[in-house]
Design a protein around this motif. Structure first.
Motif, PDB file in Angstrom:
ATOM      1  N   GLU B  94      11.459  -1.665   1.703  1.00 19.56           N
ATOM      2  CA  GLU B  94      12.893  -1.800   1.485  1.00 19.56           C
ATOM      3  C   GLU B  94      13.218  -1.609   0.010  1.00 19.56           C
ATOM      4  N   SER B  95      14.392  -1.097  -0.281  1.00 17.59           N
ATOM      5  CA  SER B  95      14.720  -0.926  -1.688  1.00 17.59           C
ATOM      6  C   SER B  95      16.200  -1.115  -1.957  1.00 17.59           C
ATOM      7  N   ILE B  96      16.469  -1.441  -3.204  1.00 19.23           N
ATOM      8  CA  ILE B  96      17.838  -1.489  -3.708  1.00 19.23           C
ATOM      9  C   ILE B  96      17.912  -0.381  -4.744  1.00 19.23           C
ATOM     10  N   ILE B  97      18.910   0.461  -4.623  1.00 19.28           N
ATOM     11  CA  ILE B  97      18.992   1.596  -5.531  1.00 19.28           C
ATOM     12  C   ILE B  97      20.314   1.574  -6.270  1.00 19.28           C
ATOM     13  N   CYS B  98      20.257   1.642  -7.592  1.00 15.53           N
ATOM     14  CA  CYS B  98      21.470   1.749  -8.393  1.00 15.53           C
ATOM     15  C   CYS B  98      21.501   3.152  -8.964  1.00 15.53           C
ATOM     16  N   ILE B  99      22.267   4.018  -8.332  1.00 19.94           N
ATOM     17  CA  ILE B  99      22.269   5.429  -8.739  1.00 19.94           C
ATOM     18  C   ILE B  99      22.783   5.615 -10.172  1.00 19.94           C
ATOM     19  N   PRO B 100      23.906   4.960 -10.559  1.00 18.50           N
ATOM     20  CA  PRO B 100      24.386   5.204 -11.935  1.00 18.50           C
ATOM     21  C   PRO B 100      23.387   4.800 -13.021  1.00 18.50           C
ATOM     22  N   HIS B 101      22.558   3.779 -12.778  1.00 16.08           N
ATOM     23  CA  HIS B 101      21.607   3.356 -13.808  1.00 16.08           C
ATOM     24  C   HIS B 101      20.191   3.874 -13.560  1.00 16.08           C
ATOM     25  N   SER B 102      20.005   4.681 -12.488  1.00 15.37           N
ATOM     26  CA  SER B 102      18.678   5.198 -12.117  1.00 15.37           C
ATOM     27  C   SER B 102      17.653   4.086 -11.951  1.00 15.37           C
ATOM     28  N   VAL B 103      18.077   2.963 -11.369  1.00 22.21           N
ATOM     29  CA  VAL B 103      17.182   1.831 -11.172  1.00 22.21           C
ATOM     30  C   VAL B 103      16.838   1.723  -9.684  1.00 22.21           C
ATOM     31  N   ILE B 104      15.541   1.580  -9.385  1.00 18.02           N
ATOM     32  CA  ILE B 104      15.124   1.337  -8.009  1.00 18.02           C
ATOM     33  C   ILE B 104      14.303   0.056  -7.973  1.00 18.02           C
ATOM     34  N   VAL B 105      14.680  -0.854  -7.089  1.00 18.30           N
ATOM     35  CA  VAL B 105      13.893  -2.064  -6.878  1.00 18.30           C
ATOM     36  C   VAL B 105      13.293  -1.930  -5.481  1.00 18.30           C
ATOM     37  N   THR B 106      11.963  -1.950  -5.386  1.00 11.08           N
ATOM     38  CA  THR B 106      11.316  -1.804  -4.084  1.00 11.08           C
ATOM     39  C   THR B 106      10.432  -3.001  -3.804  1.00 11.08           C
ATOM     40  N   VAL B 107      10.350  -3.334  -2.526  1.00 13.43           N
ATOM     41  CA  VAL B 107       9.385  -4.346  -2.112  1.00 13.43           C
ATOM     42  C   VAL B 107       8.205  -3.601  -1.500  1.00 13.43           C
ATOM     43  N   GLU B 108       7.004  -3.963  -1.912  1.00 15.96           N
ATOM     44  CA  GLU B 108       5.829  -3.312  -1.338  1.00 15.96           C
ATOM     45  C   GLU B 108       4.824  -4.370  -0.931  1.00 15.96           C
ATOM     46  N   SER B 109       3.960  -4.003  -0.006  1.00 14.11           N
ATOM     47  CA  SER B 109       2.931  -4.957   0.397  1.00 14.11           C
ATOM     48  C   SER B 109       1.731  -4.790  -0.520  1.00 14.11           C
ATOM     49  N   ASP B 110       0.967  -5.865  -0.669  1.00 16.43           N
ATOM     50  CA  ASP B 110      -0.155  -5.861  -1.602  1.00 16.43           C
ATOM     51  C   ASP B 110      -1.203  -4.815  -1.267  1.00 16.43           C
ATOM     52  N   LYS B 111      -1.369  -4.600   0.026  1.00 20.71           N
ATOM     53  CA  LYS B 111      -2.437  -3.708   0.488  1.00 20.71           C
ATOM     54  C   LYS B 111      -2.356  -2.323  -0.164  1.00 20.71           C
ATOM     55  N   ASP B 112      -1.132  -1.815  -0.290  1.00 18.55           N
ATOM     56  CA  ASP B 112      -0.986  -0.440  -0.770  1.00 18.55           C
ATOM     57  C   ASP B 112      -1.044  -0.334  -2.279  1.00 18.55           C
ATOM     58  N   ASN B 113      -1.223  -1.458  -2.937  1.00 20.09           N
ATOM     59  CA  ASN B 113      -1.076  -1.437  -4.382  1.00 20.09           C
ATOM     60  C   ASN B 113      -1.879  -0.362  -5.100  1.00 20.09           C
ATOM     61  N   ASN B 114      -3.173  -0.313  -4.787  1.00 24.86           N
ATOM     62  CA  ASN B 114      -4.028   0.625  -5.489  1.00 24.86           C
ATOM     63  C   ASN B 114      -3.531   2.058  -5.324  1.00 24.86           C
ATOM     64  N   ILE B 115      -3.251   2.377  -4.085  1.00 26.63           N
ATOM     65  CA  ILE B 115      -2.783   3.731  -3.796  1.00 26.63           C
ATOM     66  C   ILE B 115      -1.523   4.026  -4.606  1.00 26.63           C
ATOM     67  N   ASP B 116      -0.591   3.058  -4.595  1.00 27.16           N
ATOM     68  CA  ASP B 116       0.673   3.303  -5.272  1.00 27.16           C
ATOM     69  C   ASP B 116       0.495   3.464  -6.774  1.00 27.16           C
ATOM     70  N   PHE B 117      -0.408   2.635  -7.324  1.00 20.55           N
ATOM     71  CA  PHE B 117      -0.540   2.742  -8.772  1.00 20.55           C
ATOM     72  C   PHE B 117      -1.245   4.021  -9.182  1.00 20.55           C
ATOM     73  N   VAL B 118      -2.164   4.505  -8.310  1.00 17.36           N
ATOM     74  CA  VAL B 118      -2.805   5.782  -8.597  1.00 17.36           C
ATOM     75  C   VAL B 118      -1.759   6.896  -8.576  1.00 17.36           C
ATOM     76  N   SER B 119      -0.837   6.787  -7.612  1.00 12.94           N
ATOM     77  CA  SER B 119       0.095   7.894  -7.440  1.00 12.94           C
ATOM     78  C   SER B 119       1.220   7.881  -8.470  1.00 12.94           C
ATOM     79  N   GLU B 120       1.330   6.824  -9.267  1.00 14.97           N
ATOM     80  CA  GLU B 120       2.435   6.784 -10.233  1.00 14.97           C
ATOM     81  C   GLU B 120       2.323   7.895 -11.262  1.00 14.97           C
TER      82      GLU B 120
END
Lengths: 168, 120
Positions: B94-120
């Protein structure tokens, strides 16, 4: 001819005012981006009374004037994309004769919302926004229904006036 | 209303309802809150610890609140305040997106952390 010009000016002006009112008074709904799209009443009615060229023209005039009045290049891109896609859907449906003004207006509203999400995705590069599309499709169905019903009420009244032959 | 009006409205409704169900079913509750600014991760926090974080760039700000396992924006100075109106998020993805400020707040599960940080 003059009367047609005057009527189209009136349509464009009303469409502009509707857009303006909607911009300053948001709907009290906790879903961002949902608008009634009142200006589309005028566009759909224009499509049914004068034709597609005139409808596109007053919509374009409305968008240009909105952009000039509010000086917001982003909203200009969004409205233009919405207008193009919604007319690209409404016109064939109107021509096909299988749809009433309500179906045409629903297609226009859904097309408008879809175009806005796609534009937002292109502008921000956030692919996740696509998750929001089904919500906006449903809101488009509802607002399109409302707009279509308003159009169906107004259209026969306008036909009584017979826009082409108003005596001055 | 004509026959094709009903077909159009019914099919659009079915497509979007099924689509929403698919999105919701794919979401288990998440553990981490990730804040991105211009697509760069600037802040991460745990969802089960109450905290507050002010996302600030120049004069733009969005105030992120994490409370009772939910994340939300309680205040911001963007036009329209869509990010505030997007409400509370707690599920994975799930995410909250503020288009004018280019801010994205996302909730992620711990399991995917490694994958997500590699892909950043």
């Amino acid at each position: 001819m003059y009367k047609k010009t005057a009527f189209l000016g009136l349509f464009a002006c009303l469409a502009l005012i509707f857009s303006y009112v909607e911009a300053i008074v948001p709907l009290p709904i906790p879903v961002p981006g949902v608008k009634l799209g009142l200006a589309n009443v005028l566009i759909v009615i224009c499509l049914y009374t004068y034709g597609v060229k005139e409808a596109v023209a007053i919509n374009f005039v409305r968008i240009i004037l909105l952009a000039v009045l509010f000086a917001n290049p982003y909203s200009f891109i969004y409205s233009l994309a919405g207008a193009v896609i919604s007319m690209a859907l409404m016109y064939p449906l109107y021509k096909s004769k299988g749809f009433s003004i309500i179906g045409v207006s629903v297609a226009g509203a859904v097309g408008h919302n879809t175009a806005q999400i796609l534009t937002a995705m292109a502008v921000t590069g956030i692919v996740k926004l696509i998750d929001y599309l089904p919500v906006l499709i449903i809101s488009g169905i509802i607002t399109g229904l409302i707009i279509g019903i308003i159009g169906r009420i107004i259209l026969p009244q306008l036909k009584k006036i017979d826009l082409e032959r108003v005596k001055s | 209303m004509k026959k094709w009006d009903y077909i159009l409205i019914a099919s659009l409704t079915i497509i979007s309802v099924v689509w929403i169900i698919i999105i919701l079913r794919g979401q288990s509750s998440g553990e981490k809150v990730i804040v991105k600014l211009n697509d760069k991760v600037i802040y991460t926090a745990l969802l089960n610890e109450d905290s507050e974080y002010l996302i600030k760039t120049g004069n733009d700000y969005n105030n992120l609140v994490i409370k009772d396992g939910e994340a939300y924006i309680d205040d911001a100075n963007c036009k329209g305040l869509d990010c505030v109106r997007m409400g509370h998020i707690s599920r994975d993805g799930e995410s909250i997106i503020c288009i004018p400020h280019s801010v994205i707040v996302t909730v992620e599960s711990d399991k995917d952390n490694n994958i997500d940080f590699v892909s950043e």
